[in-house]
Design a protein around this motif. Structure first.
Motif, mmCIF file in Angstrom:
data_model
loop_
_atom_site.group_PDB
_atom_site.id
_atom_site.type_symbol
_atom_site.label_atom_id
_atom_site.label_comp_id
_atom_site.label_asym_id
_atom_site.label_seq_id
_atom_site.Cartn_x
_atom_site.Cartn_y
_atom_site.Cartn_z
ATOM 1 N N VAL A 150 77.885 -1.100 -37.841
ATOM 2 C CA VAL A 150 76.351 -0.569 -37.539
ATOM 3 C C VAL A 150 76.496 -0.136 -36.085
ATOM 4 N N LYS A 151 76.865 -0.542 -35.256
ATOM 5 C CA LYS A 151 76.754 -0.119 -33.857
ATOM 6 C C LYS A 151 77.485 1.056 -33.833
ATOM 7 N N ASP A 152 78.465 1.426 -34.662
ATOM 8 C CA ASP A 152 79.321 2.697 -34.411
ATOM 9 C C ASP A 152 78.209 3.834 -35.029
ATOM 10 N N TRP A 153 77.629 3.556 -36.397
ATOM 11 C CA TRP A 153 76.730 4.436 -37.048
ATOM 12 C C TRP A 153 75.480 4.683 -36.346
ATOM 13 N N ILE A 154 74.896 3.584 -35.571
ATOM 14 C CA ILE A 154 73.450 3.959 -35.035
ATOM 15 C C ILE A 154 73.806 4.775 -33.646
ATOM 16 N N ALA A 155 75.178 4.810 -33.056
ATOM 17 C CA ALA A 155 75.276 5.494 -31.860
ATOM 18 C C ALA A 155 75.499 7.051 -32.392
ATOM 19 N N LYS A 156 75.910 7.285 -33.464
ATOM 20 C CA LYS A 156 76.300 8.570 -34.103
ATOM 21 C C LYS A 156 75.224 9.324 -34.817
ATOM 22 N N ALA A 157 74.447 8.713 -35.725
ATOM 23 C CA ALA A 157 73.454 9.002 -36.700
ATOM 24 C C ALA A 157 72.271 9.783 -35.723
ATOM 25 N N ARG A 158 71.649 10.807 -36.520
ATOM 26 C CA ARG A 158 70.708 11.479 -36.098
ATOM 27 C C ARG A 158 69.445 11.614 -37.106
ATOM 28 N N ASP A 159 68.118 11.661 -36.320
ATOM 29 C CA ASP A 159 67.001 11.640 -37.359
ATOM 30 C C ASP A 159 66.932 13.207 -37.810
ATOM 31 N N PRO A 160 66.562 13.595 -38.982
ATOM 32 C CA PRO A 160 66.837 14.998 -39.628
ATOM 33 C C PRO A 160 65.471 15.618 -38.875
ATOM 34 N N ARG A 161 64.365 15.070 -38.425
ATOM 35 C CA ARG A 161 63.172 15.711 -37.863
ATOM 36 C C ARG A 161 63.581 16.056 -36.215
ATOM 37 N N TRP A 162 63.703 15.134 -35.584
ATOM 38 C CA TRP A 162 63.873 15.242 -33.948
ATOM 39 C C TRP A 162 65.375 15.370 -33.468
ATOM 40 N N HIS A 163 66.285 15.148 -34.402
ATOM 41 C CA HIS A 163 67.532 15.348 -34.116
ATOM 42 C C HIS A 163 68.052 14.792 -33.087
ATOM 43 N N ARG A 164 67.478 13.510 -32.937
ATOM 44 C CA ARG A 164 67.873 12.485 -31.839
ATOM 45 C C ARG A 164 68.460 11.034 -32.551
ATOM 46 N N PRO A 165 69.056 10.369 -31.691
ATOM 47 C CA PRO A 165 69.230 9.000 -32.225
ATOM 48 C C PRO A 165 68.336 8.221 -32.649
ATOM 49 N N PHE A 166 68.368 7.562 -33.831
ATOM 50 C CA PHE A 166 67.196 6.477 -34.455
ATOM 51 C C PHE A 166 66.663 5.656 -33.311
ATOM 52 N N THR A 167 67.453 5.438 -32.472
ATOM 53 C CA THR A 167 66.961 4.295 -31.390
ATOM 54 C C THR A 167 66.147 4.984 -30.348
ATOM 55 N N ASP A 168 66.238 6.426 -30.381
ATOM 56 C CA ASP A 168 65.232 7.037 -29.532
ATOM 57 C C ASP A 168 63.810 7.208 -30.094
ATOM 58 N N LEU A 169 63.685 6.978 -31.370
ATOM 59 C CA LEU A 169 62.350 7.080 -32.048
ATOM 60 C C LEU A 169 61.633 5.613 -32.206
ATOM 61 N N VAL A 170 61.640 4.928 -30.867
ATOM 62 C CA VAL A 170 61.230 3.592 -30.707
ATOM 63 C C VAL A 170 59.737 3.998 -30.015
ATOM 64 N N TYR A 171 58.644 3.342 -30.169
ATOM 65 C CA TYR A 171 57.305 3.629 -29.720
ATOM 66 C C TYR A 171 57.357 3.449 -28.522
ATOM 67 N N GLN A 172 57.004 4.150 -27.392
ATOM 68 C CA GLN A 172 57.072 3.831 -26.009
ATOM 69 C C GLN A 172 55.668 2.692 -25.661
ATOM 70 N N PRO A 173 54.546 3.047 -26.268
ATOM 71 C CA PRO A 173 53.555 2.136 -26.243
ATOM 72 C C PRO A 173 53.967 0.458 -26.672
ATOM 73 N N MET A 174 54.681 0.312 -27.662
ATOM 74 C CA MET A 174 55.221 -1.054 -28.036
ATOM 75 C C MET A 174 56.170 -1.622 -27.019
ATOM 76 N N LEU A 175 57.026 -0.693 -26.596
ATOM 77 C CA LEU A 175 57.949 -1.372 -25.663
ATOM 78 C C LEU A 175 57.068 -1.768 -24.405
ATOM 79 N N GLU A 176 56.171 -1.129 -24.199
ATOM 80 C CA GLU A 176 55.643 -1.740 -22.992
ATOM 81 C C GLU A 176 54.868 -2.781 -23.032
ATOM 82 N N LEU A 177 54.212 -2.784 -24.419
ATOM 83 C CA LEU A 177 53.528 -4.080 -24.900
ATOM 84 C C LEU A 177 54.773 -5.284 -24.745
#
Length: 344
Positions: A150-177
């Motif tokens: 999982v760690k290897d995959w999550i580091a390499k995989a990219r979301d098809p819309r934003w072309h970013r790692p899935f872990t970049d697609l975390v909601y900033q307001p919820m991180l702040e919360l």
């Protein structure tokens, strides 16, 4: 130096000083806001009200620091779940990766459609189809080997819309919360219908939540020994916990043993978790994220006339229950200044 020049210098110095004061004041105000990615409104106010009430000694809703708990669904609540859950993408990628070792899969569904890349067929997969895929791709290995995959995959995989790692697609307001709650003595738990071990592989780095505070659907484990006699845990194709719908409050009790003071979700699968939280009293806060921003993220419901979706379904019945019970519905479009940290 002439008097006019001296006066001019004094005026300039005073103006510079005033600008510095205004700048420092603005920075101080920004630093004082624990939720800068939230717009002012009922949702933000409700969060601050909960924290104030439960952390102020003498308040009727005061909760001791060690007893403060908040639970968060993950998919659609903490990060993007459209067009398909991240763990499903991982599972489908694993089918393709393992296909050379399983030649029979080319003629057997649901593996046949995955290998062929038949999106139309995959869109019709049943729960049973997905279970077959999960058992084939998530089992027959040690817990350590699975985490490494999982760690290897999550580091390499990219979301098809934003072309970013899935872990970049975390909601900033919820991180702040979550950071705001933890700064005020709250224990933050992820309570997800997704795989417990899958989320544990990246949650600490992504959310600041350690593995022991992840509650999710889970496969059984078997204690045994490897060829060298070392103790290991193997992952057999057997479901232990189905952490969705009523499974969420049941597993919250199993892992935590008490009601949370706050619960956050976004779909019908979170309904019982919010009901259980409200039953605990103590000025409990229940919040649901409504995806109504197709420009910055996605729009789906079908609550409030939004497009229907099988992924993260938010029905009108759930919306009506929220309104009748005093739950807060977070509008992505109205309540969040920005959705992702990479937004400009």
């Amino acid at each position: 130096m002439s008097k006019p020049i001296v006066n001019l210098c004094r005026i300039v110095a005073a103006a510079v000083l005033m600008l510095c004061v205004l700048s420092l004041t603005a920075h101080a105000q920004a630093a004082a806001d624990p939720l800068p990615s939230w717009n002012e409104g009922p949702a933000k106010n409700a969060i601050i009200k909960l924290v104030t009430a439960t952390t102020t000694a003498g308040s009727a809703d005061f909760v001791a620091p060690g007893d403060r708990f908040a639970t968060f669904d993950q998919d659609g609540t903490l990060w993007v779940e459209q067009p398909v859950y991240t763990q499903v993408v991982f599972s489908l990628d694993r089918v393709v990766a393992l296909a050379p070792d399983h030649p029979g899969w080319k003629t057997v569904e649901p593996f046949k459609s995955v290998i062929a890349g038949d999106r139309a067929a995959m869109a019709k997969f049943t729960t049973r189809d997905l279970e077959k895929i999960v058992f084939a791709t998530h089992t027959g290995m040690t817990t350590g080997d699975y985490t490494a995959l999982v760690k290897d995959w999550i580091a390499k995989a990219r979301d098809p819309r934003w072309h970013r790692p899935f872990t970049d697609l975390v909601y900033q307001p919820m991180l702040e919360l979550m950071r705001y709650l933890r700064a005020n003595g709250y224990n933050t738990y992820i309570v997800t219908g997704g795989g417990q071990d899958f989320v544990r592989a990246y949650a600490d780095h992504t959310y600041g939540i350690p593995p022991e505070q992840i509650i999710g659907s889970a496969l059984d484990t078997d204690f045994t020994y490897n060829d060298a006699g070392k103790a290991i845990l193997m992952r057999p194709p057997k479901l232990l916990l189905n952490n969705n719908f009523s499974g969420k409050p049941e597993d919250i009790y199993l892992f935590i043993g008490r009601h949370p003071q706050a619960a956050f979700g976004n779909s019908t699968g979170d309904r019982e978790m919010l009901e259980y939280t409200q039953a605990g009293g103590k000025g409990a806060l229940m919040m649901l994220v409504l995806h109504d921003d197709p420009a910055r993220e996605y729009a789906y419901g079908p609550a409030e006339g939004l497009p229907a979706s099988k992924v993260g379904t938010f029905t009108q019945a759930l919306y009506d229950e929220a309104m009748s019970k005093g739950w807060n519905v977070i509008s992505m479009k109205k309540d969040w200044k920005r959705i992702f940290s990479f937004e400009k």
